[in-house]
Motif scaffolding. Structure first.
Motif, mmCIF file in Angstrom:
data_model
loop_
_atom_site.group_PDB
_atom_site.id
_atom_site.type_symbol
_atom_site.label_atom_id
_atom_site.label_comp_id
_atom_site.label_asym_id
_atom_site.label_seq_id
_atom_site.Cartn_x
_atom_site.Cartn_y
_atom_site.Cartn_z
ATOM 1 N N ILE A 99 -19.867 -10.761 -80.287
ATOM 2 C CA ILE A 99 -18.655 -9.957 -79.596
ATOM 3 C C ILE A 99 -18.600 -10.453 -78.077
ATOM 4 O O ILE A 99 -19.805 -10.127 -77.322
ATOM 5 C CB ILE A 99 -18.753 -8.740 -79.883
ATOM 6 N N ARG A 100 -17.949 -11.180 -77.706
ATOM 7 C CA ARG A 100 -17.854 -11.744 -76.491
ATOM 8 C C ARG A 100 -16.977 -11.001 -75.382
ATOM 9 O O ARG A 100 -15.855 -10.853 -75.678
ATOM 10 C CB ARG A 100 -17.495 -13.009 -76.496
ATOM 11 N N PHE A 101 -17.435 -10.549 -74.245
ATOM 12 C CA PHE A 101 -16.807 -9.508 -73.173
ATOM 13 C C PHE A 101 -16.702 -10.175 -71.892
ATOM 14 O O PHE A 101 -17.643 -10.817 -71.492
ATOM 15 C CB PHE A 101 -17.235 -8.313 -73.173
ATOM 16 N N VAL A 102 -15.583 -10.214 -71.384
ATOM 17 C CA VAL A 102 -15.616 -10.536 -69.955
ATOM 18 C C VAL A 102 -14.807 -9.501 -68.937
ATOM 19 O O VAL A 102 -13.934 -8.757 -69.673
ATOM 20 C CB VAL A 102 -14.755 -11.797 -69.628
ATOM 21 N N PRO A 103 -14.806 -9.375 -67.741
ATOM 22 C CA PRO A 103 -13.820 -8.597 -66.976
ATOM 23 C C PRO A 103 -12.480 -9.306 -66.861
ATOM 24 O O PRO A 103 -12.568 -10.764 -67.140
ATOM 25 C CB PRO A 103 -14.637 -8.347 -65.628
ATOM 26 N N PRO A 104 -11.355 -8.653 -66.843
ATOM 27 C CA PRO A 104 -10.235 -9.314 -66.701
ATOM 28 C C PRO A 104 -10.000 -10.456 -65.616
ATOM 29 O O PRO A 104 -9.166 -11.215 -65.901
ATOM 30 C CB PRO A 104 -8.998 -8.104 -66.635
ATOM 31 N N GLU A 105 -10.746 -10.459 -64.635
ATOM 32 C CA GLU A 105 -10.564 -11.471 -63.411
ATOM 33 C C GLU A 105 -10.777 -12.758 -64.050
ATOM 34 O O GLU A 105 -10.749 -13.830 -63.381
ATOM 35 C CB GLU A 105 -11.105 -10.918 -62.215
ATOM 36 N N VAL A 106 -11.844 -12.873 -65.022
ATOM 37 C CA VAL A 106 -12.338 -14.287 -65.527
ATOM 38 C C VAL A 106 -10.885 -15.026 -66.094
ATOM 39 O O VAL A 106 -10.213 -14.281 -66.445
ATOM 40 C CB VAL A 106 -13.463 -13.938 -66.681
ATOM 41 N N ARG A 107 -10.984 -16.181 -65.896
ATOM 42 C CA ARG A 107 -9.779 -17.021 -66.270
ATOM 43 C C ARG A 107 -10.244 -17.989 -67.370
ATOM 44 O O ARG A 107 -11.398 -18.540 -67.313
ATOM 45 C CB ARG A 107 -9.258 -17.972 -65.029
ATOM 46 N N ALA A 108 -9.354 -17.896 -68.626
ATOM 47 C CA ALA A 108 -9.591 -18.996 -69.528
ATOM 48 C C ALA A 108 -8.566 -20.304 -69.582
ATOM 49 O O ALA A 108 -7.373 -20.043 -69.308
ATOM 50 C CB ALA A 108 -9.356 -18.270 -70.808
ATOM 51 N N HIS A 109 -9.266 -21.433 -69.752
ATOM 52 C CA HIS A 109 -8.143 -22.474 -70.020
ATOM 53 C C HIS A 109 -8.221 -22.812 -71.404
ATOM 54 O O HIS A 109 -8.768 -22.361 -72.233
ATOM 55 C CB HIS A 109 -9.011 -23.639 -69.269
ATOM 56 N N LYS A 110 -7.248 -23.785 -71.611
ATOM 57 C CA LYS A 110 -6.981 -24.472 -72.910
ATOM 58 C C LYS A 110 -6.695 -23.312 -73.823
ATOM 59 O O LYS A 110 -6.877 -23.379 -75.119
ATOM 60 C CB LYS A 110 -8.280 -25.209 -73.434
ATOM 61 N N GLY A 111 -5.911 -22.224 -73.362
ATOM 62 C CA GLY A 111 -5.248 -21.452 -74.631
ATOM 63 C C GLY A 111 -6.409 -20.559 -75.028
ATOM 64 O O GLY A 111 -6.213 -19.425 -76.173
ATOM 65 N N TRP A 112 -7.460 -20.465 -74.383
ATOM 66 C CA TRP A 112 -8.685 -19.287 -74.610
ATOM 67 C C TRP A 112 -7.946 -17.838 -74.596
ATOM 68 O O TRP A 112 -9.069 -17.117 -74.719
ATOM 69 C CB TRP A 112 -10.287 -19.887 -74.517
ATOM 70 N N ASN A 113 -7.264 -17.901 -73.691
ATOM 71 C CA ASN A 113 -6.989 -16.249 -73.521
ATOM 72 C C ASN A 113 -5.836 -15.623 -74.591
ATOM 73 O O ASN A 113 -5.574 -14.476 -74.533
ATOM 74 C CB ASN A 113 -6.088 -16.144 -72.003
ATOM 75 N N ARG A 114 -5.548 -16.402 -75.607
ATOM 76 C CA ARG A 114 -4.538 -16.050 -76.626
ATOM 77 C C ARG A 114 -5.104 -15.111 -77.627
ATOM 78 O O ARG A 114 -4.452 -14.617 -78.369
ATOM 79 C CB ARG A 114 -3.945 -17.142 -76.974
ATOM 80 N N GLY A 115 -6.503 -15.131 -77.930
ATOM 81 C CA GLY A 115 -6.868 -14.101 -79.139
ATOM 82 C C GLY A 115 -7.727 -12.881 -78.568
ATOM 83 O O GLY A 115 -8.369 -12.464 -79.337
ATOM 84 N N ALA A 116 -7.268 -12.496 -77.426
ATOM 85 C CA ALA A 116 -8.020 -11.231 -76.792
ATOM 86 C C ALA A 116 -7.629 -10.127 -77.248
ATOM 87 O O ALA A 116 -6.559 -9.751 -77.745
ATOM 88 C CB ALA A 116 -7.821 -11.361 -75.351
ATOM 89 N N ILE A 117 -8.423 -9.185 -77.095
ATOM 90 C CA ILE A 117 -8.327 -7.623 -77.245
ATOM 91 C C ILE A 117 -8.726 -7.068 -76.001
ATOM 92 O O ILE A 117 -9.711 -7.194 -75.407
ATOM 93 C CB ILE A 117 -9.211 -6.877 -78.547
ATOM 94 N N ILE A 118 -7.662 -6.141 -75.399
ATOM 95 C CA ILE A 118 -8.274 -5.458 -74.094
ATOM 96 C C ILE A 118 -8.607 -4.242 -74.663
ATOM 97 O O ILE A 118 -7.844 -3.328 -75.116
ATOM 98 C CB ILE A 118 -7.070 -5.346 -73.275
ATOM 99 N N CYS A 119 -10.023 -4.085 -74.526
ATOM 100 C CA CYS A 119 -10.750 -2.921 -75.157
ATOM 101 C C CYS A 119 -10.880 -1.689 -74.526
ATOM 102 O O CYS A 119 -11.048 -0.590 -74.861
ATOM 103 C CB CYS A 119 -12.167 -3.573 -75.537
ATOM 104 N N ARG A 120 -10.972 -1.814 -72.979
ATOM 105 C CA ARG A 120 -10.906 -0.815 -72.184
ATOM 106 C C ARG A 120 -10.313 -0.877 -70.789
ATOM 107 O O ARG A 120 -10.724 -2.195 -70.428
ATOM 108 C CB ARG A 120 -12.472 -0.194 -72.064
ATOM 109 N N GLY A 121 -9.680 -0.114 -70.243
ATOM 110 C CA GLY A 121 -8.939 -0.398 -68.918
ATOM 111 C C GLY A 121 -7.762 -0.883 -69.366
ATOM 112 O O GLY A 121 -6.932 -1.006 -69.954
#
Length: 285
Positions: A238-260
């Motif tokens: 399971i891969r986690f980042v803080p929201p300030e990380v930026r994703a290219h190539k559409g990799w931000n489209r499958g996310a779950i904001i799990c907390r906050g």
């Protein structure tokens, strides 16, 4: 392995401007992890094992995966193909948002947590394929390099059935040169870091009991041997980042904001799916 004769590759994704440096933890008041564990994550790149699920819960996780794998196989997927389905499958969504897991990750990344992906790595008994030494960040169009991976043991994992192993301190080298894997290597992925010990010393196997987790940074060298035993070895990453990380190539489209929250709106949030929706072959979006 003839890969050693090839010129090393030093940037897997030159078209994306990425910050591939390790960013140490800054947390003065951790919730669960001790200051010593936080120092270990900074210095060695990992923490394990950590208890999360009871034996009864671990058995329920295993039963869930058994059912999901049967559904996936019926649709033509193999044991390594259940990747990114956290937005399709309610059970995976639940594991990605498990509060006891998030409490550990929050101590490393802060109060706002985004899960951008999850992947079952299932080594069936007698599976001769390996996962060669690699850095996860090399594959991902994310910047800066701040993904923390949770590896949840679905089955007991040990050296006999192909437990993951890591090279301590290798995360401090940034992007490590690699070669393209060759067919004879039987690598599940396609990158191979040669002579991994030069980047941190002897590998450490992650021997874990079902229901435990490990945490590691995306720059840590790791891999696993074939499973030549008669026992399965399955884990969920399971891969986690803080929201300030930026994703290219559409990799931000499958996310779950799990907390906050993600005030920028960069990460698309997927609510819990209704049931288990198995994607069709050729449709992994």
């Amino acid at each position: 392995m003839t890969s050693s004769s090839k010129s090393p590759i030093t940037d897997a994704m030159p078209e994306v401007d990425r910050d591939l440096r390790f960013h140490p933890v800054h947390h003065e008041h951790p919730r669960l992890l001790t200051p010593a564990q936080l120092r270990q994550f900074d210095e060695l790149g990992y923490i394990f094992p950590l208890d999360v699920f009871s034996p009864a819960e671990a058995e329920a996780n295993r039963a869930y995966f058994d059912d999901l794998m049967a559904r996936a196989a019926a649709a033509g997927w193999d044991a390594y193909s259940i990747n990114g389905w956290q937005r399709h499958c309610a059970g995976m969504w639940d594991l990605c948002t498990e509060p006891r897991i998030l409490d550990y990750v929050q101590d490393l990344l802060g109060e706002d947590l985004v899960c951008w992906g999850a992947h079952f790595f299932c080594k069936q008994p007698g599976d001769e394929r390996r996962v060669s030494w690699h850095q996860d960040a090399s594959y991902w169009p994310l910047t800066p390099s701040r993904t923390v991976t949770v590896w949840l043991a679905i089955d007991d994992a040990d050296e006999e059935n192909g437990a993951m192993a890591v090279v301590p301190r290798s995360h401090l080298h940034g992007q490590i040169p690699f070669a393209r894997s060759e067919a004879g290597e039987r690598n599940v992925l396609n990158q191979t870091v040669l002579d991994p010990r030069r980047y941190g010393g002897d590998p450490v196997p992650f021997v874990m009991t079902a229901g435990q987790i490990s945490l590691h940074t995306d720059l840590l060298l790791h891999g696993s041997n074939p499973n030549l035993s008669g026992r399965r070895r399955c884990g969920l990453t399971i891969r986690f980042v803080p929201p300030e990380v930026r994703a290219h190539k559409g990799w931000n489209r499958g996310a779950i904001i799990c907390r906050g929250s993600d005030p920028s709106g960069h990460w698309h949030h997927h609510p819990r799916a209704v049931g288990e929706v198995i994607p069709s072959r050729g449709d992994e979006s």
